[in-house]
Motif scaffolding. Structure first.
Motif, PDB file in Angstrom:
ATOM      1  N   ASN A 120      -4.175  45.774  45.725  1.00 16.99           N
ATOM      2  CA  ASN A 120      -3.428  44.442  46.229  1.00 16.99           C
ATOM      3  C   ASN A 120      -4.425  44.461  47.247  1.00 16.99           C
ATOM      4  N   GLY A 157      -4.175  41.427  43.580  1.00 12.46           N
ATOM      5  CA  GLY A 157      -3.488  40.726  44.491  1.00 12.46           C
ATOM      6  C   GLY A 157      -4.266  40.258  45.102  1.00 12.46           C
ATOM      7  N   ASP A 158      -4.316  38.807  45.012  1.00 10.05           N
ATOM      8  CA  ASP A 158      -5.225  38.670  46.633  1.00 10.05           C
ATOM      9  C   ASP A 158      -4.535  37.060  46.427  1.00 10.05           C
TER      10      ASP A 158
END
Length: 564
Positions: A120, A157-158
């Motif tokens: 992430n 995860g952005d």
């Protein structure tokens, strides 16, 4: 299992047709490695299954099969054991030829997309990312080796609520985004998370900030882009330390699919697959119910108009099928996401985005545990940073190498320490949890990475002393030689099994068996002090063993040092 197996199987099938009619020619002989040395090299239960079909005693069937079997050029005379097993022992010349002419793989003309690692943005990579990265790398290596065109995808995860929270917190505190490194971003996340949980007004502002971000607001996008760039720079350093093949070009984060999300909703709506539930758009798929027997939704668009990761995963599937032209899609994600992927794959197939001919496989894995048998945490209860864990492993390996001459100690310590961690992760069935125990991992004995690395280094030293390597195996006089040669012929089939099953522990088990057989070979079969043809043949056998260990460790993503 070896390259000669298809020939043996074909001969057994031909014997079945000759003895009992052509209708039995397609029965799989189900050749398996013999369970004991006295049973030869391979066994088949074909006679037992034919006996059931023909209502004949299996031993009588076995005798008729053996009588019709033409294997004189490959095997010793077949024998019958127990209720009707057919035992086959390869001739030494057959084994030697199989070692000298190992199986190779040609192009499959198929493309496989492997989605793995998935850290992430704005968070440091931790021990939880170890398994996905290590397993994913190994599977990519194996799939490419057997002929697939492999595309790596790092689905970072952005995107989503947490970035709205962080941007809102940063603006409220008056911070300059460019003053924050990854640790600073993680601390910002922790503050924003606490703020979000206790302040309803801040939570509403954060949700609105997410919508602005997803709509392309310049200020929000600029701050978010800085977070992404700082994070990816740090991830690259971790991948370099870990020896991962993941590159910046492999990153295709959740944000990459943002423009496709409205289309996902529109097409699902047109197909009648979405239902409004408390303001959210959800898919309720047959067969998915909770413990209360109520339908479990796939939330595609949230009540605030934002999109959840289900929508992103659906868009990723469409992209991988339509744009990347995947023939097979593999997701290396922990076991807790099993239900999610089951729902996503089902919905994608129902929508027509994932054709029946394209398999989508969730490669699940268990949890890394601490010495207490609970999920691995720091003493303070926090997540263990991956870099700290890897540094500890290298330090432990370096201590083991103290006093050893003739090696590049820093490079070898890194290879051994990182290799130890990777092998410990890969050597157990990926579905199982395992305890992270550095003392056991770096041990030079037992089923460990350093044991295999040392076996390779010892062979390198022996071949250097011999002054030559290569040549061909021309004789196998000792049972220890035969055992080692038999195992070497099984390398290609083992790798093919891993490509089919996506279970890398099978390769680890195989390599440990090779290293163990090599140890017995050393004890019983002198190499350097042998003479003439025997010496040359044993050098060739050692050369072939070294290549199998080197190639096998390489497929696992583990370096094979020439000296330890």
């Amino acid at each position: 299992m070896s390259a000669v197996l298809p020939v043996l199987a074909a001969r057994l099938s031909a014997a079945a047709a000759a003895a009992f009619g052509s209708s039995y020619a397609d029965l799989d002989p189900e050749l398996r490695s013999a369970t004991k040395p006295e049973f030869g090299h391979y066994q088949s239960n074909l006679a037992l299954r034919l006996g059931n079909l023909l209502s004949l005693p299996p031993r009588e069937v076995a005798a008729r099969l053996v009588a019709a079997l033409d294997l004189a050029d490959l095997c010793e005379t077949p024998s019958i054991a127990g209720p009707g097993f057919i035992n086959l022992t390869l001739l030494p010349s057959t084994l030697a030829t199989a070692v000298n002419q190992p199986t190779t793989f040609g192009p499959r003309n198929q493309r496989v997309v492997v989605d793995y690692s998935q850290p992430n943005v704005a968070k440091q990579m931790h021990v939880g990312h170890l398994r996905s990265t290590v397993i994913g790398d190994a599977l990519c290596n194996v799939l490419r080796y057997v002929g697939y065109d492999v595309i790596r995808q790092n689905h970072v995860g952005d995107w989503g609520t947490q970035y709205g929270m962080m941007i809102e917190q940063l603006l409220e505190e008056g911070l300059d985004a460019e003053s924050l490194d990854l640790r600073g971003l993680q601390l910002l996340y922790e503050r924003s998370r606490k703020h979000f949980d206790v302040d309803g007004t801040f939570a509403d502002l954060s949700r609105r900030r997410v919508v602005l971000l997803q709509s392309g607001d310049p200020e929000a996008r600029a701050i978010w882009q800085w977070m992404v760039d700082v994070s990816l720079d740090d991830f690259e350093q971790v991948y370099a330390l870990l020896g991962s093949n993941l590159q910046r070009a492999d990153v295709v984060g959740e944000s990459a699919y943002n423009d496709d999300l409205p289309t996902i909703v529109d097409e699902l709506t047109e197909a009648g697959l979405l239902t409004e539930s408390d303001g959210a758009l959800c898919a309720f798929l047959p067969g998915f119910v909770g413990r209360d027997n109520q339908p479990l939704p796939v939330i595609v668009r949230k009540s605030d108009g934002g999109f959840g990761y289900s929508a992103t995963d659906l868009a990723a599937i469409r992209h991988r099928v339509n744009t990347l032209h995947a023939d097979r899609i593999v997701y290396v994600v922990d076991h807790r996401q099993a239900l999610h992927f089951d729902q996503i794959f089902t919905l994608a197939r129902t929508a027509g985005w994932l054709p029946p001919a394209i398999p989508a496989e969730h490669v699940s894995f268990g949890t890394v545990l601490g010495p207490d048998g609970k999920p691995f945490k720091t003493r303070a209860g926090g997540t263990v940073k991956l870099t700290a864990l890897l540094d500890d492993a290298v330090e432990r390996a370096d201590a083991l190498l103290e006093g050893r001459a003739g090696i590049d100690r820093p490079a070898t310590a890194r290879a051994v320490g990182i290799g130890a961690v990777k092998y410990a992760d890969l050597s157990s069935d990926r579905g199982n949890d395992y305890v992270f125990d550095l003392d056991r991992m770096v041990a030079m004995t037992g089923n460990t990475g350093p044991y295999l690395q040392y076996a390779h280094a010892r062979l390198t030293r022996l071949l250097t002393k011999a002054g030559s390597e290569g040549g061909e195996v021309v004789e196998l006089k000792d049972p220890a030689e035969e055992r080692l040669a038999l195992l070497l012929t099984g390398f290609a089939s083992t790798v093919a099994q891993v490509a089919d099953t996506l279970q890398p522990h099978r390769l680890c088990t195989y390599l440990y068996e090779v290293a163990s057989a090599l140890s017995v070979f050393y004890e019983r079969c002198p190499v350097l002090t042998s003479d003439g043809q025997t010496r040359a043949s044993r050098i060739a056998l050692c050369t072939a063993t070294r290549k199998v260990l080197q190639d096998g460790l390489g497929l696992l993503g583990i370096e094979a040092p020439d000296a330890m």
